[in-house]
Design a protein around this motif. Structure first.
Motif, PDB file in Angstrom:
ATOM      1  N   ASP A   1       4.140   3.352   2.348  1.00  0.00           N
ATOM      2  CA  ASP A   1       4.265   1.959   2.781  1.00  0.00           C
ATOM      3  C   ASP A   1       5.658   1.655   3.327  1.00  0.00           C
ATOM      4  OD1 ASP A   1       1.651   1.420   1.929  1.00  0.00           O
ATOM      5  OD2 ASP A   1       2.326   1.035  -0.121  1.00  0.00           O
ATOM      6  N   LEU A   2       6.675   2.341   2.796  1.00  0.00           N
ATOM      7  CA  LEU A   2       8.051   2.023   3.167  1.00  0.00           C
ATOM      8  C   LEU A   2       8.638   2.960   4.220  1.00  0.00           C
ATOM      9  CD1 LEU A   2       9.608   1.208  -0.330  1.00  0.00           C
ATOM     10  CD2 LEU A   2       8.723  -0.381   1.374  1.00  0.00           C
ATOM     11  N   GLU A   3       7.992   4.098   4.457  1.00  0.00           N
ATOM     12  CA  GLU A   3       8.574   5.081   5.383  1.00  0.00           C
ATOM     13  C   GLU A   3       8.863   4.503   6.763  1.00  0.00           C
ATOM     14  OE1 GLU A   3       6.116   8.530   5.402  1.00  0.00           O
ATOM     15  OE2 GLU A   3       7.252   9.518   3.809  1.00  0.00           O
ATOM     16  N   PRO A   4       7.924   3.796   7.426  1.00  0.00           N
ATOM     17  CA  PRO A   4       8.250   3.250   8.757  1.00  0.00           C
ATOM     18  C   PRO A   4       9.429   2.283   8.720  1.00  0.00           C
ATOM     19  CG  PRO A   4       5.880   3.191   8.359  1.00  0.00           C
ATOM     20  CD  PRO A   4       6.518   3.515   7.054  1.00  0.00           C
ATOM     21  N   PHE A   5       9.484   1.445   7.690  1.00  0.00           N
ATOM     22  CA  PHE A   5      10.578   0.478   7.569  1.00  0.00           C
ATOM     23  C   PHE A   5      11.914   1.173   7.339  1.00  0.00           C
ATOM     24  CE2 PHE A   5      12.987  -1.824   4.174  1.00  0.00           C
ATOM     25  CZ  PHE A   5      13.656  -2.682   5.024  1.00  0.00           C
ATOM     26  N   LEU A   6      11.940   2.179   6.459  1.00  0.00           N
ATOM     27  CA  LEU A   6      13.191   2.872   6.154  1.00  0.00           C
ATOM     28  C   LEU A   6      13.685   3.692   7.339  1.00  0.00           C
ATOM     29  CD1 LEU A   6      12.524   4.044   2.478  1.00  0.00           C
ATOM     30  CD2 LEU A   6      13.764   2.029   3.277  1.00  0.00           C
ATOM     31  N   ARG A   7      12.771   4.187   8.167  1.00  0.00           N
ATOM     32  CA  ARG A   7      13.201   4.913   9.370  1.00  0.00           C
ATOM     33  C   ARG A   7      13.947   3.992  10.320  1.00  0.00           C
ATOM     34  NH1 ARG A   7       8.105   7.708   9.167  1.00  0.00           N
ATOM     35  NH2 ARG A   7       7.252   6.172  10.626  1.00  0.00           N
ATOM     36  N   GLU A   8      13.544   2.739  10.375  1.00  0.00           N
ATOM     37  CA  GLU A   8      14.197   1.777  11.264  1.00  0.00           C
ATOM     38  C   GLU A   8      15.442   1.150  10.633  1.00  0.00           C
ATOM     39  OE1 GLU A   8      13.402   1.226  14.380  1.00  0.00           O
ATOM     40  OE2 GLU A   8      11.729   2.658  14.273  1.00  0.00           O
TER      41      GLU A   8
END
Length: 340
Positions: free
Chosen positions: A145-152
């Motif tokens: 759930d957090l991977e896309p957000f943390l990449r940005e």
């Protein structure tokens, strides 16, 4: 109106225009800064849609500032009937983020597998991501759930987290605190005067409680940049009433007002500094490949042969041209047959 008067009027007008342009530029810059400051949380997170967002003020500002506080932003998300709140604290570096995490973590928090420094807090979770402290209320996200957000979410400071020197055995759950200045020292280890800790020398402190047969004992590890500074400060620690102190490397380990000196000594003996020497790893290159080496030898030999061939052709051409430029010399005839 004379020429001079017209020039003065034009200068006054240009001055007013420049002031207006500067004011507009400042307003635009302030707007862009405010927009950038409030742009931590994305419009969508784990399938949920952002419904509101705002920057928030923190309580206990002095301690937050000591941890390097820069910004706090809260956002509300909605996924169908489910709603949750996400709060992000941006600190100066990962050390400050870790200190804020250990301080803000509830006493009954449970470990979480979400990150190296993460804890479940009732119906939510909080974790450290580089120099960010992220907190969710009403939602326990998975890593996916957090991977896309943390990449940005690009970290402002990606330094390493500080090492822990306190022992793991008998450690009271969620009792560890990380101290970076006098405010935190007064809050979590008030028995040690700030002048003894000497934060101006680059001191950082890790303190925790330990459950022993003699009762609770507070241990603190004062980390200094060099062993020489730690040795210099050791005598000051030993002068503090009710304190047992020892030095190991650049660390001054302290037992604060222990109920039993022998138990405190056994705990202090578990704190040992071991220097970690990291050698620069040599990366293999194309020169380490034998096949490439042989191929390069043949290429070099071919280049040298081509150079020799070209040099020979040029030399021969120049020699032939030089012969044509010379006048033909008469042939000398001996006439040996005429003497018979």
């Amino acid at each position: 109106m004379s020429v001079r008067e017209r020039q003065e009027v034009q200068e006054v007008l240009w001055g007013k225009r420049l002031k207006t342009l500067r004011l507009v530029a400042l307003i635009i810059a302030a707007g862009l800064t405010a927009h950038a400051a409030a742009a931590i949380w994305p419009d969508q997170l784990g399938g949920a849609v952002k419904t509101a967002g705002e920057t928030v003020a923190v309580k206990d500002q002095a301690l937050w500032n000591e941890y390097g506080f820069e910004l706090a932003e809260r956002a509300e998300y909605s996924l169908g009937e489910k709603k949750f709140t996400a709060t992000a604290y941006r600190l100066y570096d990962p050390t400050g983020a870790l200190g804020a995490f250990l301080w803000q973590r509830p006493a009954d928090a449970q470990p979480s597998q979400l990150a190296s420094f993460a804890a479940e807090t009732g119906d939510g979770v909080m974790l450290v991501y580089y120099n960010y402290l992220l907190q969710f209320a009403g939602w326990k996200p998975e890593v996916a759930d957090l991977e896309p957000f943390l990449r940005e979410l690009r970290p402002v400071n990606a330094a390493e987290f500080p090492r822990s020197y306190l022992p793991d055995s008998n450690l009271a759950p969620n009792s560890t605190r990380y101290i970076l200045g006098p405010v935190g020292l007064e809050r979590f280890a008030p028995q040690i005067p700030p002048s003894v800790a000497a934060f101006h020398l680059g001191c950082e402190v890790e303190v925790a409680s330990f459950d022993t047969e003699a009762g609770k004992i507070s241990l603190a590890a004062f980390s200094y940049p060099t062993p020489q500074i730690a040795t210099m400060q050791l005598e000051s620690f030993r002068k503090v009433p009710g304190v047992l102190a020892k030095r190991t490397g650049p660390i001054v380990a302290v037992a604060i007002a222990p109920p039993n000196a022998d138990t405190a000594e056994r705990l202090l003996a578990q704190i040992r500094y071991q220097a970690v020497i990291t050698e620069a790893e040599r990366m293999p290159t194309a020169r380490d490949n034998v096949g490439n080496l042989i191929l390069n030898i043949f290429i070099l030999a071919g280049i040298l042969m081509a150079l020799f061939l070209v040099a020979g052709l040029v030399f021969g051409f120049l020699r032939a041209a030089a012969r044509k430029d010379k006048a033909e010399e008469p042939m000398i005839m001996l006439h040996l047959d005429d003497r018979r």
